[in-house]
Scaffold this active site. Sequence first.
Site, mmCIF file in Angstrom:
data_model
loop_
_atom_site.group_PDB
_atom_site.id
_atom_site.type_symbol
_atom_site.label_atom_id
_atom_site.label_comp_id
_atom_site.label_asym_id
_atom_site.label_seq_id
_atom_site.Cartn_x
_atom_site.Cartn_y
_atom_site.Cartn_z
ATOM 1 N N ASP A 17 -22.037 3.517 -12.703
ATOM 2 C CA ASP A 17 -22.347 2.308 -13.456
ATOM 3 C C ASP A 17 -21.149 2.019 -14.364
ATOM 4 O O ASP A 17 -20.960 2.679 -15.383
ATOM 5 C CB ASP A 17 -23.625 2.536 -14.277
ATOM 6 N N GLN A 23 -20.025 -0.779 -18.707
ATOM 7 C CA GLN A 23 -19.351 -0.717 -20.000
ATOM 8 C C GLN A 23 -17.914 -0.257 -19.889
ATOM 9 O O GLN A 23 -17.154 -0.370 -20.857
ATOM 10 C CB GLN A 23 -20.123 0.194 -20.969
ATOM 11 N N LYS A 30 -19.835 -9.172 -18.793
ATOM 12 C CA LYS A 30 -19.360 -8.250 -19.824
ATOM 13 C C LYS A 30 -17.839 -8.119 -19.785
ATOM 14 O O LYS A 30 -17.241 -7.388 -20.558
ATOM 15 C CB LYS A 30 -20.001 -6.872 -19.630
ATOM 16 N N CYS A 89 -32.168 -1.042 -24.062
ATOM 17 C CA CYS A 89 -32.563 -0.744 -22.676
ATOM 18 C C CYS A 89 -32.298 0.709 -22.326
ATOM 19 O O CYS A 89 -31.851 1.019 -21.222
ATOM 20 C CB CYS A 89 -31.860 -1.665 -21.682
ATOM 21 N N HIS A 93 -28.882 3.404 -18.714
ATOM 22 C CA HIS A 93 -29.511 2.109 -18.990
ATOM 23 C C HIS A 93 -30.724 1.981 -18.058
ATOM 24 O O HIS A 93 -30.706 2.513 -16.951
ATOM 25 C CB HIS A 93 -28.470 1.025 -18.688
HETATM 26 C C1 LIG Z 1 -24.608 0.633 -18.881
HETATM 27 C C2 LIG Z 1 -25.268 -0.628 -18.410
HETATM 28 N N1 LIG Z 1 -25.770 -0.686 -17.170
HETATM 29 C C3 LIG Z 1 -26.347 -1.802 -16.701
HETATM 30 C C4 LIG Z 1 -26.485 -2.927 -17.469
HETATM 31 C C5 LIG Z 1 -27.187 -4.118 -16.906
HETATM 32 O O1 LIG Z 1 -26.375 -5.229 -16.828
HETATM 33 P P1 LIG Z 1 -27.017 -6.650 -16.471
HETATM 34 O O2 LIG Z 1 -28.012 -6.953 -17.534
HETATM 35 O O3 LIG Z 1 -25.878 -7.583 -16.464
HETATM 36 O O4 LIG Z 1 -27.665 -6.509 -15.134
HETATM 37 C C6 LIG Z 1 -25.980 -2.915 -18.765
HETATM 38 C C7 LIG Z 1 -26.113 -4.117 -19.628
HETATM 39 O O5 LIG Z 1 -26.704 -4.156 -20.655
HETATM 40 C C8 LIG Z 1 -25.370 -1.740 -19.249
HETATM 41 O O6 LIG Z 1 -24.901 -1.667 -20.504
#
Ligand SMILES: Cc1ncc(COP(=O)(O)O)c(C=O)c1O
Lengths: 426, 123
Positions: free
Chosen positions: A218, A221, A244, A383, A141
């Site tokens: 990370d 998910q 999430k 993203c 991401h």
């Molecule tokens: C794999 C992953 N990392 C990071 C994020 C970023 O999360 P946030 O927008 O809550 O900072 C997301 C969210 O879309 C994600 O799916």
Amino acid sequence: MYQNRNILKGNILTIVKYKMPNQNIDSLIQDIRKDFPILKTGVIYFDNAATSQRPKPVIESLKEFMENENANINRSVHTLSEKAMLHFNESRKIIADFINAEENEIVFTKNATEAFNLLAYTIKEIIPKGKDEIILSEMEHHSNLVPWQEFAKRYNFKLKFIKITKDFELDIEDYKTKLSDKTAIVSITHISNVLGTINPVKEIVELAKKHNVITIIDASQSAPNLKINVKNLDCDFLIFSCHKVLGPTGVGTLYGKYELLKKLPPFNFGGGMIKSVTFEKAEYLDPPEKFEAGTQNIGEVIASAEAIKYLNKIGIKNVEEISSYLYNYAVENLKKIENIEIYNPGKGKSVDIISFNLKGIHCHDVASILNEDKIAIRAGHHCAMPLMKVLKVNGVCRVSFSVFNTREEIDHLIISLKKCQEVFNK
Amino acid sequence: MSLSMYKEQILELYKNPNNFGELNNFTHEYHEFNQICGDEIIVQLIIENEKVKDIKFNGAGCAISVASASLITDYVKNKDIKEISKLNIEDIKKLLGIEISPGRVKCATLALETIKRAINKEN
Ligand SMILES: Cc1ncc(COP(=O)(O)O)c(C=O)c1O
């Protein structure tokens, strides 16, 4: 509420090997659905990977805090503040337990993205001399990419990306060739927010340790779907967003091994993170407060803990079970659609998230047509623009499930997707 | 199902858009990306005496963006560039004959915005 029901008391669900349909899981889901007021709008919500929905206990917790507890947690001695402080600290413990961490190893941020930035701005201090490479993967991401691009510019580091196989998995052999004593950091997603791939993070961490590498996972998910145990993974840092995991927005979680958090410098400076201040200088508190400058999202942190309690009541095992139940049903039925391209490694290697394209139809048109049937999916680059390049697409449609989704909803999805094709192929 | 945005005309234009392609002797050109989906559009124009003599667009897109591009490129032909600078989403909606959901406004106005940028850019 569902926790009074017998079904949750025994281990019925974990024993049953799911032949479909599984009435135990279906009725558990039906009970869970009663706790999600938003479902009354009639929405079929398949955008849980972007943000999940909130169950009643979370909504009530926010209200309860504002009505009966609201105060700052600045060590005031009035009753409201004491109550809020106590509740805030209990919440940290609940979230720590959720991933098998210690209480003082949990730092609250605004979201996962801010947690990555916290690390990218402070981690240089703990990187041994002579190391100047960071390993990420092609499926990260932007939150686990752009902060490192900036870091690399600032300190003249090199970024390396683990390739993806044609089956949408991480190429571990490629990782091994990229890993060396020059590697400072490996930062990898546990589950891809596009491909749904579950990455072998334990193995990735183990390999990294041989080269004295700092490891970051990370879990944005994975936290909503899998049991996470940071002690077992042995990673140095792990990050997820509570919104999430059925919680409210505004709370990110950074786990770090305590001795490492001790060594990192603070990220933000000001009130709430100091031991003592003179006009000339300040002494900082220990972690986690060292990283939590300024007034925190107190009510939201407390509500996030309620979300975790809610998941715990369902049972993480049952959550995993529901996830794969829905995933398996969806992937099997999606595969039957003609002219569909699915970007997913398949059963056993993925859970919860499925991305696809209907050939010849733009993903945003698909999402708009599904929206007319009250089905909420996400379309676009998610993203993960570099990953889209690797997949050779501009965007994809993504469905992602939660504990309240049903097989009937998936049936509606399939019917609507076929309608899309009819509309476009007229 | 009420396919409010996906009317026959829109789908027709999506499959066979007008003014799709390239101009050899353009005087103005602009590349733009749709922020929502990353789709790229290229607009080329021949402007003479402050009027659009010819226009073509190129790139990939969704039905809404391609149909809008087809309609707006038709519409601006032989129009004065001052007049073009005043066009907005309301004009696009009239051309499309549909309501655009808030999330898709960027798709519907992509071609128009790109035309405006091409005109304002020094070539
Ligand atoms: C794999 C992953 N990392 C990071 C994020 C970023 O999360 P946030 O927008 O809550 O900072 C997301 C969210 O879309 C994600 O799916």
